[in-house]
Design a protein around this motif. Structure first.
Motif, short mmCIF file in Angstrom:
data_model
loop_
_atom_site.label_atom_id
_atom_site.label_comp_id
_atom_site.label_asym_id
_atom_site.label_seq_id
_atom_site.Cartn_x
_atom_site.Cartn_y
_atom_site.Cartn_z
N GLN A 75 0.84 -1.18 0.00
CA GLN A 75 0.00 0.00 0.00
C GLN A 75 0.88 1.23 0.00
O GLN A 75 2.09 1.16 0.10
CB GLN A 75 -0.87 0.03 1.24
N HIS A 76 0.23 2.38 -0.08
CA HIS A 76 0.93 3.65 0.08
C HIS A 76 1.46 3.72 1.51
O HIS A 76 0.78 3.31 2.45
CB HIS A 76 -0.06 4.79 -0.17
N PRO A 77 2.69 4.21 1.69
CA PRO A 77 3.30 4.23 3.03
C PRO A 77 2.45 4.96 4.06
O PRO A 77 2.61 4.74 5.27
CB PRO A 77 4.62 4.99 2.82
N ALA A 78 1.55 5.81 3.60
CA ALA A 78 0.71 6.54 4.55
C ALA A 78 -0.10 5.58 5.42
O ALA A 78 -0.54 5.94 6.51
CB ALA A 78 -0.24 7.48 3.80
N SER A 79 -0.30 4.36 4.94
CA SER A 79 -1.08 3.41 5.72
C SER A 79 -0.37 3.09 7.04
O SER A 79 -1.01 2.67 8.00
CB SER A 79 -1.31 2.13 4.94
N ALA A 80 0.95 3.28 7.06
CA ALA A 80 1.67 3.09 8.32
C ALA A 80 1.12 4.04 9.38
O ALA A 80 0.92 3.67 10.54
CB ALA A 80 3.17 3.32 8.13
N ILE A 81 0.86 5.29 8.95
CA ILE A 81 0.34 6.28 9.89
C ILE A 81 -1.08 5.93 10.31
O ILE A 81 -1.41 5.93 11.49
CB ILE A 81 0.38 7.69 9.25
N SER A 82 -1.91 5.59 9.32
CA SER A 82 -3.29 5.30 9.68
C SER A 82 -3.35 4.02 10.51
O SER A 82 -4.21 3.88 11.38
CB SER A 82 -4.18 5.20 8.44
N GLY A 83 -2.41 3.10 10.26
CA GLY A 83 -2.34 1.90 11.11
C GLY A 83 -2.00 2.28 12.54
O GLY A 83 -2.61 1.78 13.49
N ALA A 84 -1.03 3.19 12.70
CA ALA A 84 -0.66 3.64 14.04
C ALA A 84 -1.84 4.32 14.71
O ALA A 84 -2.13 4.09 15.90
CB ALA A 84 0.53 4.59 13.96
N PHE A 85 -2.57 5.13 13.95
CA PHE A 85 -3.77 5.79 14.50
C PHE A 85 -4.80 4.76 14.95
O PHE A 85 -5.41 4.90 16.01
CB PHE A 85 -4.39 6.73 13.47
N ALA A 86 -4.98 3.74 14.13
CA ALA A 86 -5.96 2.72 14.49
C ALA A 86 -5.55 2.06 15.80
O ALA A 86 -6.39 1.80 16.67
CB ALA A 86 -6.05 1.67 13.37
N LEU A 87 -4.24 1.81 15.94
CA LEU A 87 -3.74 1.23 17.19
C LEU A 87 -4.07 2.13 18.37
O LEU A 87 -4.50 1.68 19.43
CB LEU A 87 -2.23 1.01 17.12
N ILE A 88 -3.82 3.45 18.18
CA ILE A 88 -4.10 4.39 19.26
C ILE A 88 -5.58 4.34 19.61
O ILE A 88 -5.96 4.28 20.77
CB ILE A 88 -3.72 5.83 18.84
N ARG A 89 -6.42 4.34 18.56
CA ARG A 89 -7.86 4.35 18.81
C ARG A 89 -8.31 3.12 19.56
O ARG A 89 -9.11 3.20 20.49
CB ARG A 89 -8.61 4.46 17.49
N GLU A 90 -7.77 1.98 19.16
CA GLU A 90 -8.21 0.74 19.80
C GLU A 90 -7.77 0.65 21.25
O GLU A 90 -8.43 0.02 22.06
CB GLU A 90 -7.69 -0.47 19.01
N ASN A 91 -6.62 1.23 21.55
CA ASN A 91 -6.09 1.08 22.91
C ASN A 91 -6.08 2.39 23.67
O ASN A 91 -5.22 2.64 24.48
CB ASN A 91 -4.68 0.50 22.87
N PHE A 92 -7.06 3.24 23.36
CA PHE A 92 -7.06 4.60 23.87
C PHE A 92 -6.96 4.65 25.40
O PHE A 92 -6.09 5.30 25.96
CB PHE A 92 -8.33 5.31 23.40
N VAL A 93 -7.85 3.89 26.04
CA VAL A 93 -7.91 3.94 27.50
C VAL A 93 -6.61 3.42 28.12
O VAL A 93 -6.05 4.03 29.03
CB VAL A 93 -9.12 3.14 28.02
N THR A 94 -6.11 2.30 27.54
CA THR A 94 -4.86 1.74 28.04
C THR A 94 -3.73 2.75 27.94
O THR A 94 -2.94 2.93 28.88
CB THR A 94 -4.46 0.51 27.20
N ILE A 95 -3.68 3.44 26.81
CA ILE A 95 -2.61 4.40 26.59
C ILE A 95 -2.70 5.53 27.61
O ILE A 95 -1.70 5.94 28.21
CB ILE A 95 -2.65 4.97 25.16
N LEU A 96 -3.95 5.99 27.84
CA LEU A 96 -4.14 7.05 28.83
C LEU A 96 -3.62 6.62 30.19
O LEU A 96 -2.88 7.35 30.85
CB LEU A 96 -5.63 7.39 28.95
N ILE A 97 -3.99 5.42 30.58
CA ILE A 97 -3.56 4.92 31.89
C ILE A 97 -2.03 4.88 31.96
O ILE A 97 -1.41 5.34 32.92
CB ILE A 97 -4.16 3.53 32.17
N PHE A 98 -1.43 4.38 30.88
CA PHE A 98 0.02 4.32 30.82
C PHE A 98 0.64 5.70 30.97
O PHE A 98 1.62 5.90 31.68
CB PHE A 98 0.49 3.69 29.50
N LEU A 99 0.02 6.66 30.25
CA LEU A 99 0.53 8.03 30.31
C LEU A 99 0.53 8.53 31.75
O LEU A 99 1.50 9.07 32.23
CB LEU A 99 -0.33 8.95 29.45
N PHE A 100 -0.60 8.30 32.44
CA PHE A 100 -0.70 8.80 33.80
C PHE A 100 0.28 8.10 34.72
O PHE A 100 0.89 8.72 35.58
CB PHE A 100 -2.13 8.66 34.31
#
Lengths: 510, 159
Positions: A8-33
């Motif tokens: 695919q176009h390399p931009a999919s790497a970014i949208s893939g990363a975004f999808a990861l963020i979206r799926e694990n949003f709460v976990t990431i927040l907790i980690f951040l805190f």
């Protein structure tokens, strides 16, 4: 050229990363805190480290994702840790949706969603390709129809099919939908999670002192109430905005053999639902929306729907109750709308009220004695009794030639229309007490996504439940205790919304 | 008006279920054991433990002595060319109809315990749910599976 493996176009790497963020949003927040509250780890390191990991994962999944089309078969090789080979053959592909999300728009790309009836097609979406490439994929997988499957219409939904009707959501309705949305509770719980994680850091900050200083230091109760109010308001705002963003620009197009829903302001979502995949339609009147005279329309589909795993799709986010029947007539003319139905008998009312209130009353009583609360707390059990009575009043079932209607209430009042030939199984069940009281519960399952969804009515007259089961059997074949059951008295007219189309509905039924 | 007979499961099912509960429900006694390990068994903990153990023991004995027999007694299944009809349930009686045109696939399953007794269970999957006719004789299970899949092919329809 398509028969070679492509990336695919390399931009999919970014949208893939975004999808990861979206799926694990709460976990990431907790980690951040956690990271913030941890003294010996620098916050910036923490953030940038996480970001780099995400980019690496995104890059890896982009590198590992390859697709090619050969002899009308799409072959996808993907998977960073688990290698997967997906093969989607042309004649199994039901829908190809071309959409553009936020990331895709930035790079002038599109996303191609490919749906089959199987559940693995979820993984077969090509995240980022040029529009030209997408059109080519579409042409190769759907374009030239062979004479063998000329029966199925296989037009590209983009250009050829002119929609018969288009429904949009007016701004006023959108605002009401957003302000009464059910995701309120979800937003609340996310806030609570964030807040509980954030508390240690708020404690140390000056901000907290300022806020506390602002509050009139009455007593703890007052502070708690203020906190709850602030919380609720924030949660409401969150769900308001998220609903606004995801249902803004809503459009429902009705075509000869499919419906297309597109919605969303930044993140465009587009869903194509072929009519032959619709398993059930249900209309939900939420607890806040019902008094306002509004309801939302949902569909269960056998492919995948709005949410992962379930086939539930919001067909129309909000609509006036007296327009419902006209709308349904417009989009689903082959469903009969008006039915004679049965309701639970009067002796079931008590059971409904007890079921609804027993646990709540017990908890209230325990708290009342333990914490010596004040007497107002007994409003809660009283409300739960009322809720039980509502549930009793709204429960009903009806069966006509080809549609089963089931109406029931959890919190929202739900009216489900299920085509008889879509019913996967039908069950009547009786607990000991129900046997003794001569009542039963009727449950049917329909397919939804890659699992099932059940609709049920509790505490119908046992003979009526058996009658329903016998009718569902059809074929005039019955034996044992299903023989010779007299037709019950129909005590209710479903669906019970205001309507002015009895004539036209009869006409549609014939 | 055709009459489809209801069939029972094989009586050997009772023995299999008894063995199954005898071993499978042993882990329930881990609950009081863990509790005792944490709180000890002095003073009022002793009474809590005693009541829990008595309750569990009652359930355990019932689950071996009575429930398998009752659920075998209640189980009935019937198959004709239009639908599968299942009746079961000790405390909650259930009766389920599965139209054959909705059946996606039929499998037989056999765990070690069932194999020891030459039994097998038949699982019927629709697009929404999975149902099981447990503990049939191997030969009969095969026959049932074959019958259902033949009928299901005849009743071929869309999802």
């Amino acid at each position: 050229m398509m028969s070679e493996f492509q990336r695919q176009h390399p931009a999919s790497a970014i949208s893939g990363a975004f999808a990861l963020i979206r799926e694990n949003f709460v976990t990431i927040l907790i980690f951040l805190f956690l990271g913030v509250s941890n003294e010996n780890l620098d916050f910036l390191w923490w953030i940038s480290g996480g970001f780099i990991v995400l980019l690496l994962l995104g890059f890896g999944s982009w590198w590992r994702f390859e697709y090619k089309i050969e002899n009308g078969e799409l072959h996808i090789r993907r998977g960073l840790f688990v290698r997967k080979n997906l093969y989607l053959t042309k004649d199994r592909i039901q829908v190809i949706d071309i959409t553009a999300g936020l990331v895709q728009r930035l790079f002038g790309l599109v996303k191609v969603d490919i749906q089959t009836a199987g559940s693995s097609s979820r993984e077969a979406s090509i995240e980022a390709v040029s529009l030209q490439r997408a059109k080519e994929i579409n042409r190769l997988l759907r374009g030239e129809t062979d004479s063998s499957d000329a029966g199925e219409s296989e037009e590209i939904s983009e250009t050829i099919d002119k929609p018969q009707k288009i429904f949009t959501l007016p701004g006023k309705e959108l605002l009401i939908a957003a302000s009464t949305s059910g995701s309120f509770g979800i937003a609340f719980s996310i806030l609570a999670t964030v807040f509980s994680q954030a508390e240690p850091l708020l404690d140390e900050s000056e901000m907290y002192d300022i806020i506390i200083g602002l509050l009139p230091a009455q007593n703890d109760l007052f502070t708690i109430i203020v906190m709850v109010v602030i919380f609720a308001a924030a949660a409401w705002l969150l769900s308001f905005i998220s609903t606004l963003l995801s249902y803004g620009d809503f459009k429902l197009e009705v075509k000869p053999d499919e419906m297309v829903i597109s919605r969303g302001i930044f993140e465009k979502k587009r869903l194509t639902i072929p009519y032959n995949r619709i398993q059930a339609v249900h209309i939900s009147e939420g607890i806040i929306r019902q008094p306002l005279g509004y309801a939302s329309v949902h569909i269960e589909s056998a492919g995948y729907g709005d949410d992962k795993g379930t086939g539930s799709i919001v067909l129309f986010p909000l609509m006036k109750r007296d327009e419902l029947l006209l709308f349904l007539n417009d989009i689903l003319p082959d469903y009969q709308k008006l039915h004679e139905g049965v309701r639970p008998p009067a002796r079931a009312a008590r059971r409904y009220m007890i079921r609804a209130s027993v646990v709540i009353t017990a908890i209230t009583a325990a708290l009342y004695w333990l914490l010596s609360l004040n007497n107002w707390v007994w409003i809660i059990p009283a409300l739960s009794v009322y809720w039980g009575w509502l549930r009793y009043r709204d429960a009903a079932a009806a069966l006509s030639e080809d549609v089963l209607v089931i109406r029931s209430r959890q919190l929202a009042k739900n009216t489900a229309y299920i085509k008889r030939k879509r019913i996967q199984d039908a069950t009547i069940s009786q607990s000991w007490i129900q046997c003794f009281r001569n009542l039963c519960t009727v449950t049917v399952h329909v397919a939804s996504g890659d699992q099932g969804k059940s609709f049920s009515v509790t505490d119908l007259e046992a003979a009526e439940g058996r009658f329903l089961l016998k009718e569902l059997k059809g074929h005039g074949m019955s034996y044992g205790d299903l023989q010779d059951i007299p037709a019950p008295e129909f005590t209710v007219k479903l669906p019970g919304w205001p309507h002015s189309l009895i004539g036209s509905d009869q006409a549609a039924a014939n | 008006m055709k009459n489809t007979p209801f069939h029972k499961l094989t009586p050997r099912a009772i023995r299999v279920w008894q063995l199954g509960s005898a071993f499978g429900n042993l882990f329930l006694f881990a609950i009081p054991a863990v509790y005792a390990a944490i709180f000890g068994y002095q003073r009022f903990h002793f009474w809590i433990l005693l009541s829990v153990i008595v309750l569990l023991l009652t359930y355990y004995i019932l689950s071996i002595a009575l429930i398998p027999y009752l659920s075998w007694k209640k189980w009935r299944y019937a198959i004709d060319e239009n639908e599968i009809d299942l009746k079961r349930g000790v405390i909650i009686h259930r009766r389920t109809l599965i139209p054959l045109s909705r059946v996606q696939h039929v499998d037989t399953r056999q765990g070690p315990l069932l194999r020891w007794y030459n039994l097998a269970s038949v699982t019927i999957s629709t697009a929404a749910t999975t149902h099981e006719i447990p503990a049939l004789d191997e030969v009969i299970a095969d026959r049932v599976r074959h019958k259902i899949s033949t009928y299901a092919r005849l009743a071929e329809d869309d999802v």
